[in-house]
Design a protein around this motif. Structure first.
Motif, PDB file in Angstrom:
ATOM      1  N   SER A 239       0.632  -1.215   0.168  1.00 17.62           N
ATOM      2  CA  SER A 239      -0.083   0.319  -0.025  1.00 17.62           C
ATOM      3  C   SER A 239       0.694   1.502   0.147  1.00 17.62           C
ATOM      4  O   SER A 239       0.214   2.115   0.171  1.00 17.62           O
ATOM      5  CB  SER A 239      -0.907   0.072   1.199  1.00 17.62           C
ATOM      6  OG  SER A 239      -0.064  -0.170   2.688  1.00 17.62           O
ATOM      7  N   GLN A 243       0.668   5.274  -6.086  1.00 15.42           N
ATOM      8  CA  GLN A 243       0.078   5.458  -7.056  1.00 15.42           C
ATOM      9  C   GLN A 243       0.614   5.259  -8.474  1.00 15.42           C
ATOM     10  O   GLN A 243       0.311   4.313 -10.050  1.00 15.42           O
ATOM     11  CB  GLN A 243      -1.481   6.006  -7.471  1.00 15.42           C
ATOM     12  CG  GLN A 243      -2.632   5.054  -8.221  1.00 15.42           C
ATOM     13  CD  GLN A 243      -2.317   3.326  -7.736  1.00 15.42           C
ATOM     14  OE1 GLN A 243      -2.602   3.508  -6.757  1.00 15.42           O
ATOM     15  NE2 GLN A 243      -3.765   2.831  -8.403  1.00 15.42           N
ATOM     16  N   ILE A 246       2.297   2.041  -9.715  1.00 12.96           N
ATOM     17  CA  ILE A 246       1.657   0.773  -9.262  1.00 12.96           C
ATOM     18  C   ILE A 246       1.438  -0.046 -10.820  1.00 12.96           C
ATOM     19  O   ILE A 246       1.594  -0.901 -11.719  1.00 12.96           O
ATOM     20  CB  ILE A 246       0.420   0.347  -9.310  1.00 12.96           C
ATOM     21  CG1 ILE A 246       0.530   1.719  -7.181  1.00 12.96           C
ATOM     22  CG2 ILE A 246      -0.670  -0.606  -9.055  1.00 12.96           C
ATOM     23  CD1 ILE A 246       1.058  -0.421  -6.919  1.00 12.96           C
ATOM     24  N   GLY A 309      -7.224  -1.194  -6.969  1.00 11.00           N
ATOM     25  CA  GLY A 309      -6.073  -0.799  -7.951  1.00 11.00           C
ATOM     26  C   GLY A 309      -5.534  -1.444  -8.441  1.00 11.00           C
ATOM     27  O   GLY A 309      -5.226  -0.825  -9.399  1.00 11.00           O
ATOM     28  N   ASN A 310      -4.952  -2.311  -7.808  1.00 12.75           N
ATOM     29  CA  ASN A 310      -3.795  -3.255  -8.619  1.00 12.75           C
ATOM     30  C   ASN A 310      -4.153  -4.196  -9.617  1.00 12.75           C
ATOM     31  O   ASN A 310      -2.831  -4.734 -10.364  1.00 12.75           O
ATOM     32  CB  ASN A 310      -2.857  -3.781  -7.222  1.00 12.75           C
ATOM     33  CG  ASN A 310      -2.731  -2.028  -6.667  1.00 12.75           C
ATOM     34  OD1 ASN A 310      -2.389  -1.220  -7.090  1.00 12.75           O
ATOM     35  ND2 ASN A 310      -2.327  -2.864  -5.362  1.00 12.75           N
TER      36      ASN A 310
END
Length: 587
Positions: A239, A243, A246, A309-310
């Protein structure tokens, strides 16, 4: 630890003993090494049940810990890799003896002939004679002993690299083993391949290495941004990854593992590699090595970087990529006349099935994809072994020159049919159980999310099974039915080395077709543990007798019961992640 490194340690011993003592001690020492290692891998798996794991951890360096772990994901991969590697040792003996003797004749005559269709009469066994009837000169024996020793020593390192990759618990460790698969396989193709083997081996090395370097960039970013390279550290701190990073990491992982899978658009290396590699190595690359790309996507992407989101945002693209790979590989396989080239494109199509299952976002879809690795290994292994058997006995792999071999090679024909039915997915083979669960999960995912794209993808994927049936049955007909060419009138079935090993794989695919829980119990336990507090991977539950979707939170164990029992009342339960029992061993 012993199971992983014993083949590496004994590989030079195999080479030097082979040079001095001959082919028999080389073969049986290699077989014994891998057989013992296989048993050592299986023993910790006994009694783990669903959700259990066994781990060995060693202090290493600033890069983290060196660990080897057996769990619901690594167990099917590890057992399949070493079981196949052990069996193919015996299969390799008659095949590689004739291949090496052919190379000797080419060197002796200073011939630049590239054997694309096994033109040499020495390679063909049309008179039914075994190798033991051949009278070899001293130079031939010396060359044969040396080359076979080299083959088996590289073979051991290749098998060790594959096993280490699926047991690793550290990103850097994973990459080291990942590269160790590449080096010996490159030399095995370059030294013992067919056709323009030097060009083919370099192309294979280039594509595999480029994919590995891109993968390395993603792994390094994961390690630096999470504060460590151990899987546990990465998972706990995923986490914290910005982002913006990612998307870069996910792209690196997908490209790197996509090249290993030979998915559509990055598949260029595969057809020539499978065709020009010696058939025993084609068996291992196709059945064991290529599918490790799917293992990497599940372990390093879905498990370590799990989250809406991943993974969820990209799953639809993986689904579409999988369907495109399935269709492309199947269509190209239907156009080939070389047996090994048919199977090469068939392998591309099979890797599409794995991608399709990974993109399904369901417990059953992901579990089916993992089990598909096992069934693909057994089915495609049998078919490549059939190709080698036909080459040994006829001297050709061109289907235009074959026909009517069912009566000449009945055992090979029966085992090839079992392999073909496994790839098609016909009951009672293991292929049916993997496809049933995979497509079940994909359909549930499309229904739960009301996704038109996934529904269309599912329809296209299920239609592709017809294409798979077409090229498998068309290939089988051209080889084993029809009129036997006059030049093949005296062909006989292969030696016991070939037939016994094919029989073992055929038996395994039937056993797993009847008892899939041997692998499904640990697999589903692992997949359920990926998202214990989320419904991302939980499939829909239909309330019996109502046809209504139950809006209440669905227990994944209950959903699994519906899928496996086919609506019957008898229970088949799998413990959830909260009951997982770990058995770590720390040194």
């Amino acid at each position: 630890m012993v199971a992983t490194f014993m083949p590496l340690i004994l590989s030079p011993v195999v080479y030097f003993l082979g040079k001095r003592k001959g082919i028999n001690i080389t073969t049986w020492l290699t077989f014994g090494t891998l057989a013992i290692s296989t048993v050592l891998v299986i023993i910790p798996c006994i009694g783990l049940g669903s959700g259990g794991s066994y781990q060995e951890v060693f202090d290493w360096s600033q890069l983290g810990h060196f660990g080897l772990k057996l769990d619901g994901l690594s167990i099917p991969f590890a057992i399949t890799i070493y079981l196949l590697s052990t069996i193919i040792v015996i299969y390799s003996k008659p095949y590689m003896i004739r291949k090496i003797l052919l190379q000797y004749e080419q060197l002796k005559s200073s011939s630049n002939l590239e054997m694309n269709d096994a033109e040499s009469e020495l390679y063909s066994n049309k008179d039914g004679k075994s190798f033991s009837s051949l009278v070899l000169s001293t130079d031939q024996k010396s060359y044969l002993n040396s080359q076979l020793g080299l083959y088996y020593s590289l073979y051991l390192v290749f098998a060790m690299g594959m096993l280490g990759t699926v047991l690793a618990t550290n990103l850097f460790e994973f990459y080291v083993f990942f590269e160790l698969m590449l080096v010996p396989s490159f030399f095995l193709i370059a030294f013992f391949g067919y056709g323009n083997k030097k060009r083919t081996s370099l192309m294979f090395f280039f594509w595999a290495h480029v994919g590995a370097v891109i993968l390395l960039l993603g792994l390094m970013a994961m390690g630096f941004l999470t504060g460590g390279f151990d899987y546990d550290t990465v998972r706990a701190n995923a986490s914290q990854i910005p982002q913006a990073w990612i998307a870069v990491i996910v792209a690196a992982l997908i490209i790197g593992f996509g090249v290993k899978l030979a998915a559509f658009l990055v598949h260029v290396w595969l057809p020539d590699t499978y065709t020009d590699a010696p058939t025993p190595i084609s068996v291992l690359i196709s059945s064991a090595m290529t599918g490790i790309g799917a293992y990497g996507l599940i372990r390093i992407w879905i498990e370590l970087l799990s989250g809406p989101g991943n993974y969820t945002d990209y799953s639809i693209y993986i689904t579409i990529w999988g369907v495109a790979t399935m269709i492309y590989g199947g269509a190209m396989a239907l156009m080939q006349k070389d047996i090994k080239r048919v199977l090469a494109y068939s392998s591309i199509s099979s890797m599409g099935y794995l991608l399709f299952g990974i993109g399904s976002e369901s417990v059953l879809g992901l579990s089916g994809a993992i089990f598909m690795y096992v069934t693909h290994a057994l089915g495609k292994g049998l078919l490549f072994m059939m190709a080698g058997s036909v080459i040994l006995q006829t001297g050709t792999r061109n289907m235009d020159k074959l026909g009517g071999l069912g009566g000449k090679m009945p055992y090979t024909a029966v085992f090839a049919m079992i392999g073909g039915l496994t790839i098609i997915g016909v009951p009672i083979t293991s292929g049916f159980m993997s496809e049933w669960v995979l497509f079940n999960g994909a359909l549930q995912d499309a229904v739960v999310n009301w996704s038109a794209v996934k529904a269309v993808s599912f329809a296209l994927a299920i239609t592709t099974t017809i294409l798979t049936s077409a090229y498998i049955l068309w290939m089988y007909k051209r080889i084993f039915y029809g009129i036997t060419p006059e030049t093949l009138k005296n062909v006989r079935d292969s030696s016991k080395y070939v037939l016994v090993t094919m029989g073992i794989l055929a038996s395994l695919t039937l056993v797993l077709g009847l008892y899939p829980d041997l692998f499904y119990k640990p697999i589903i336990g692992y997949v359920e543990s990926l998202y214990p507090d989320s419904d991302v991977l939980i499939p829909v539950k239909i309330t019996p007798g109502t046809g209504q979707v139950n809006d209440e939170p669905t227990n994944t164990t209950q959903a699994s019961n519906v899928a496996f029992s086919g609506g019957t009342d008898y229970p088949r339960t799998y413990p959830l992640a909260k009951s997982q029992v770990d058995h770590p061993t720390t040194f």
